[in-house]
Scaffold this active site. Sequence first.
Site, PDB file in Angstrom:
ATOM      1  N   LYS A 199     105.842 126.766 109.279  1.00 38.05           N
ATOM      2  CA  LYS A 199     105.240 125.821 109.687  1.00 38.05           C
ATOM      3  C   LYS A 199     105.433 124.508 108.693  1.00 38.05           C
ATOM      4  O   LYS A 199     105.011 124.836 107.372  1.00 38.05           O
ATOM      5  CB  LYS A 199     103.675 125.788 110.020  1.00 38.05           C
ATOM      6  CG  LYS A 199     102.826 124.718 110.166  1.00 38.05           C
ATOM      7  CD  LYS A 199     101.329 124.954 110.225  1.00 38.05           C
ATOM      8  CE  LYS A 199     100.287 123.773 110.226  1.00 38.05           C
ATOM      9  NZ  LYS A 199      99.080 123.837 110.084  1.00 38.05           N
ATOM     10  N   ASP A 250      98.770 116.612 106.617  1.00 38.50           N
ATOM     11  CA  ASP A 250      97.976 116.865 107.858  1.00 38.50           C
ATOM     12  C   ASP A 250      96.709 115.777 107.693  1.00 38.50           C
ATOM     13  O   ASP A 250      95.740 116.620 107.131  1.00 38.50           O
ATOM     14  CB  ASP A 250      97.701 118.452 108.371  1.00 38.50           C
ATOM     15  CG  ASP A 250      96.976 118.679 109.518  1.00 38.50           C
ATOM     16  OD1 ASP A 250      97.045 117.646 110.094  1.00 38.50           O
ATOM     17  OD2 ASP A 250      96.213 119.500 109.734  1.00 38.50           O
ATOM     18  N   LYS A 310      90.527 114.896 109.942  1.00 41.35           N
ATOM     19  CA  LYS A 310      89.658 115.651 109.069  1.00 41.35           C
ATOM     20  C   LYS A 310      88.813 115.089 108.127  1.00 41.35           C
ATOM     21  O   LYS A 310      89.015 113.727 107.902  1.00 41.35           O
ATOM     22  CB  LYS A 310      90.710 116.323 108.222  1.00 41.35           C
ATOM     23  CG  LYS A 310      91.471 117.296 108.890  1.00 41.35           C
ATOM     24  CD  LYS A 310      92.573 117.905 107.944  1.00 41.35           C
ATOM     25  CE  LYS A 310      93.585 118.954 108.504  1.00 41.35           C
ATOM     26  NZ  LYS A 310      92.902 120.201 108.741  1.00 41.35           N
ATOM     27  N   ASP A 328     100.120 121.788 103.696  1.00 39.56           N
ATOM     28  CA  ASP A 328     100.151 122.553 105.071  1.00 39.56           C
ATOM     29  C   ASP A 328     101.489 122.739 105.501  1.00 39.56           C
ATOM     30  O   ASP A 328     101.811 123.274 106.610  1.00 39.56           O
ATOM     31  CB  ASP A 328      99.542 121.514 106.123  1.00 39.56           C
ATOM     32  CG  ASP A 328      99.029 122.211 107.397  1.00 39.56           C
ATOM     33  OD1 ASP A 328      98.851 123.155 107.345  1.00 39.56           O
ATOM     34  OD2 ASP A 328      98.638 121.473 108.361  1.00 39.56           O
ATOM     35  N   ASP A 364      93.736 118.227 115.702  1.00 40.03           N
ATOM     36  CA  ASP A 364      94.070 118.966 114.617  1.00 40.03           C
ATOM     37  C   ASP A 364      94.510 120.361 114.554  1.00 40.03           C
ATOM     38  O   ASP A 364      94.852 120.990 113.533  1.00 40.03           O
ATOM     39  CB  ASP A 364      92.794 118.959 113.643  1.00 40.03           C
ATOM     40  CG  ASP A 364      92.903 119.323 112.203  1.00 40.03           C
ATOM     41  OD1 ASP A 364      93.789 119.221 111.623  1.00 40.03           O
ATOM     42  OD2 ASP A 364      91.748 119.543 111.539  1.00 40.03           O
ATOM     43  N   GLU A 399      97.254 121.295 115.223  1.00 44.42           N
ATOM     44  CA  GLU A 399      98.796 120.784 115.514  1.00 44.42           C
ATOM     45  C   GLU A 399      99.782 121.650 115.144  1.00 44.42           C
ATOM     46  O   GLU A 399     100.937 121.896 115.520  1.00 44.42           O
ATOM     47  CB  GLU A 399      98.978 119.175 114.562  1.00 44.42           C
ATOM     48  CG  GLU A 399      99.416 119.453 113.408  1.00 44.42           C
ATOM     49  CD  GLU A 399      98.457 120.426 112.358  1.00 44.42           C
ATOM     50  OE1 GLU A 399      98.853 120.898 111.616  1.00 44.42           O
ATOM     51  OE2 GLU A 399      97.392 119.928 112.786  1.00 44.42           O
ATOM     52  N   ARG A 412     100.304 125.059 115.714  1.00 47.21           N
ATOM     53  CA  ARG A 412     100.682 125.679 116.839  1.00 47.21           C
ATOM     54  C   ARG A 412     101.685 124.899 117.732  1.00 47.21           C
ATOM     55  O   ARG A 412     102.344 125.375 118.458  1.00 47.21           O
ATOM     56  CB  ARG A 412      99.446 126.317 117.458  1.00 47.21           C
ATOM     57  CG  ARG A 412      98.539 125.429 118.095  1.00 47.21           C
ATOM     58  CD  ARG A 412      97.316 125.991 118.317  1.00 47.21           C
ATOM     59  NE  ARG A 412      96.638 126.089 117.128  1.00 47.21           N
ATOM     60  CZ  ARG A 412      95.165 126.522 116.958  1.00 47.21           C
ATOM     61  NH1 ARG A 412      94.472 127.054 118.237  1.00 47.21           N
ATOM     62  NH2 ARG A 412      94.701 126.670 115.678  1.00 47.21           N
TER      63      ARG A 412
END
Length: 497
Positions: free
Chosen positions: A266, A271, A278, A289, A348, A350, A352
């Site tokens: 990933k 993010d 967030k 991230d 959020d 995201e 996956r």
Amino acid sequence: MNYHFEPSANAAVLHTDCVIVGVYRHGKLSAAAAQLDAASGGALQNHLDIGDFSGDKNRTSLLYNLPGVTSKRVLLVGMGEKDKLTLEALAQITQSAVNALKSGKVGNAISFLTDEIASEYLQSAVRQTVTAVADALYTFDAYKSKKDDAAKPMLEGWIIAHTIAGDFSAAVTQGFAIAEGMQVSRDLANSPGNVCTPTYLAEIAQELANSCNKVDINILEETDMDALGMGSFLSVSKGSEQDGKLVILQYHGGNAGDAPFVLVGKGITFDTGGISLKPGNAMDEMKFDMTGAASVIGTLTACVAMQLPLNVVGVIAAAENMPSSRASKPGDIVTSMSGKTIEILNTDAEGRLVLCDALTYVERFNPTAVVDIATLTGACITALGHHTSGLLSNNDALAEEVLAAGKQACDEAWRLPMGEKYQDQLKSNFADMANIGGPPAGTITAACFLSRFTESYPWAHLDIAGTAWKGGAAKGSTGRPVPLLCQILINRANQHG
């Protein structure tokens, strides 16, 4: 830093700036410490008899000019209880030794600490000693206008010595390669989001490919992904001015035609949470991230350095998750590369969404196994804290392989359950599935989501949200799980060798 292995050594007659030996609790001498004590006419034991240093774990005591000892310095390192000396404890003890020396004038050191590990664990112990030293010496000051060169350690050579015969030079080489991979991963993860963009990750991957004729690279742009039907991936990247990239590195170390081991990382380079924004507190840490992607690049870097006889594919799913007029909205429905539709209930979640298309893409390699690595869920931190990565898998043999490698590398994971009863939480009234399953079992339902795109091969998912970086005063990337991933590949290479 230079590393070397020295067998059949006598600690008393070595020419170096410092000899490092272990002392167990209550002053019990290690084999190398006994050599020093005999050569010095009991001077080491006399020092212990004073009582200031008793061998408690991670305590150190620096001695100078012991009679009969060639080295001007001797560092005693507390090893604690002998029956509690584990590989993890050895790594901590080694780092205590480095920390005790790095502010002084020691340029070269010879350490006998691994000499105390049982023979069946020595390969792993030697590898981890090298990575522990590199970890203790790691600094990241690339973006500081003034470098404090005077504060940088003088240490430039570390010899791992044993009082007995044996050759562990190969383990030293592997440890150095893993340390190099960890540094690459840490440097990427520590870089700010305005530098480490999806394009930057692709450029670093390109540099790796350029450095080795065994590595091929293919970089998919958003137009390429659109043509492949990667609507899930693009639902994340479209909200940013930074174009998303799917980077495919192929390391051809094995026989032509052998099925590759695939790593998928990933790579969300920042993010914000998108429209599901967030909280502002500690949002700067969301530059980490992309650590899954960084660990893939770091692991492939180590593969090249070790020249592993194995075919490995590294896939980097790189995008930035931003709120904008083009960003996905809660309630949007997108179609993944697999053809399955997804209702985005939370933007959020995201990671996956980019991973599922990457996991579908790698089917074309007919992989022997796939491991994805992601800072995926805060729920994993709640479950396992910051010491252990989460592991979920659709294949028991692969899961056991990952767990065993984690123990060998002192980069442990813990397997969580995954089954149909959790899949039910992903039901959607309007699409084939939702991208979240609600607060309960968040780590598990995230893996359940990914599992729907991995049905054609053995797959394991590593959730590294709690282990990828540290916060607070020690803020920064840990380099995990590069040691775990490298150990999996080393073990596979040994099996096929």
